[in-house]
Motif scaffolding. Structure first.
Motif, PDB file in Angstrom:
ATOM      1  N   LYS A 275       0.888  -1.131  -0.018  1.00 26.76           N
ATOM      2  CA  LYS A 275       0.069  -0.159  -0.214  1.00 26.76           C
ATOM      3  C   LYS A 275       0.906   1.322  -0.035  1.00 26.76           C
ATOM      4  O   LYS A 275       0.433   2.323  -0.599  1.00 26.76           O
ATOM      5  N   GLU A 276       1.990   1.200   0.763  1.00 24.77           N
ATOM      6  CA  GLU A 276       2.840   2.462   0.867  1.00 24.77           C
ATOM      7  C   GLU A 276       3.545   2.649  -0.411  1.00 24.77           C
ATOM      8  O   GLU A 276       3.702   3.613  -1.074  1.00 24.77           O
TER       9      GLU A 276
ATOM     10  N   SER B  16       1.141   4.252  -2.706  1.00 24.07           N
ATOM     11  CA  SER B  16       0.867   5.436  -2.507  1.00 24.07           C
ATOM     12  C   SER B  16       1.951   6.287  -2.903  1.00 24.07           C
ATOM     13  O   SER B  16       1.750   7.475  -3.435  1.00 24.07           O
TER      14      SER B  16
ATOM     15  N   GLU C  97       1.801   9.292  -5.756  1.00 27.32           N
ATOM     16  CA  GLU C  97       2.080  10.810  -5.266  1.00 27.32           C
ATOM     17  C   GLU C  97       3.262  10.996  -6.485  1.00 27.32           C
ATOM     18  O   GLU C  97       3.308  12.318  -6.767  1.00 27.32           O
TER      19      GLU C  97
END
Length: 297
Positions: A25-26, A29, A33
């Motif tokens: 998930k990181e 993300s 970004e």
């Protein structure tokens, strides 16, 4: 059977899977970004940024296969890429931020430099070292300064044309540091015109003298084009903001650039008197301006 199922259950495996999910998930993300930053840079449509954008897109390709063995490496790589893009974007935003300087002061500096440079042209003409004692000697002196006097008149008219172009096309309502320095480099090229005028006035029989004078005029036009392009792109101009206005300015300056090259070649290879063809520059630009204004009426 129930007991056997419990025995086969591995809590550490569940912990690893949860940790992997969190890292994944990181990772996603960070990807999002970075994509948002690149998209933002794309929307700015600044020419100097485009190369950086393409490099970022090529060099920051995301791995399609993520597993427990490479996810930490991917996260570190994307964090580094994200930091670089963020720093670059903040640097560009700060670099191109409007500055609190009245555009009128820049116009005043420009007018002052033009007036000084146009006055300094006359210093290319000097009296002879020895006193002239008879009329024939005076006539010979007047004849000897004829070529330099002619070139000074040409340079004065060309400078007057550049001054008119600056006030006609460069009516700015705001500015930033890059535009300010572009204008200063433009003025630096203007300041060299008295010197290059003296060179071509005294040594026009050398091709290099003609080339130096022509290069000086070309640099003035090139910096003006860059200034106009940048000011138009950043929305600094009060007028000449439509595509038709922009084409009119560009085409006028392209004509001046072409005339500079042609006149210098003719001046050296055919006859020194071809230098006076520079006097056509204000005539051509005036005719083009009148025609353009007639179209807008």
């Amino acid at each position: 059977m129930a007991e056997k199922g419990i025995e086969n259950h591995n809590p550490s495996k569940d912990y690893v899977d949860e940790e992997f999910d969190e890292k994944y998930k990181e990772l996603e993300s960070l990807k999002e970004e970075i994509e948002q930053q690149i998209k933002k840079m794309d929307e700015n449509k600044l020419a100097k940024v485009q190369g950086k954008i393409e490099n970022a897109k090529r060099n920051k390709r995301f791995s399609e296969e993520i597993n427990e063995g490479n996810i930490d490496k991917e996260i570190r790589k994307l964090e580094k890429a994200n930091q670089k893009l963020s720093y670059y974007q903040r640097f560009m935003d700060a670099f191109e931020k409007d500055i609190d300087i009245d555009p009128g002061r820049l116009m005043g500096l420009t007018d002052g430099i033009f007036s000084i440079v146009m006055t300094l042209l006359i210093f290319g003409m000097v009296l002879p070292d020895k006193e002239i004692l008879n009329y024939s000697g005076f006539i010979n002196f007047i004849g000897s300064i004829g070529p330099i006097a002619g070139v000074i008149i040409v340079s004065f008219i060309v400078l007057a044309s550049f001054w008119i172009y600056h006030h006609e096309f460069m009516k700015i309502k705001s500015l930033n540091m890059p535009y300010l320095w572009l204008n200063i480099f433009y003025l630096a090229c203007i300041c060299f015109i008295p010197f290059t005028t003296s060179i071509i006035g005294n040594y026009s029989h050398f091709f290099l003298a003609n080339a130096i004078f022509g290069l000086n005029i070309l640099l003035v036009v090139v910096f003006f084009l860059i200034m106009f392009y940048y000011a138009h792109k950043r929305g600094f101009l009060e007028e000449y903001t439509t595509e038709e206005d922009k084409k009119h300015v560009y085409h006028t300056l392209y004509i001046v650039m072409g005339a500079t090259v042609i006149v210098n070649l003719l001046d050296f290879n055919v006859n020194p008197n071809f230098i006076y063809l520079f006097l056509l520059v204000p005539i051509i630009s005036t005719i083009r301006h009148i025609q353009y204004m007639m179209k807008k009426v």
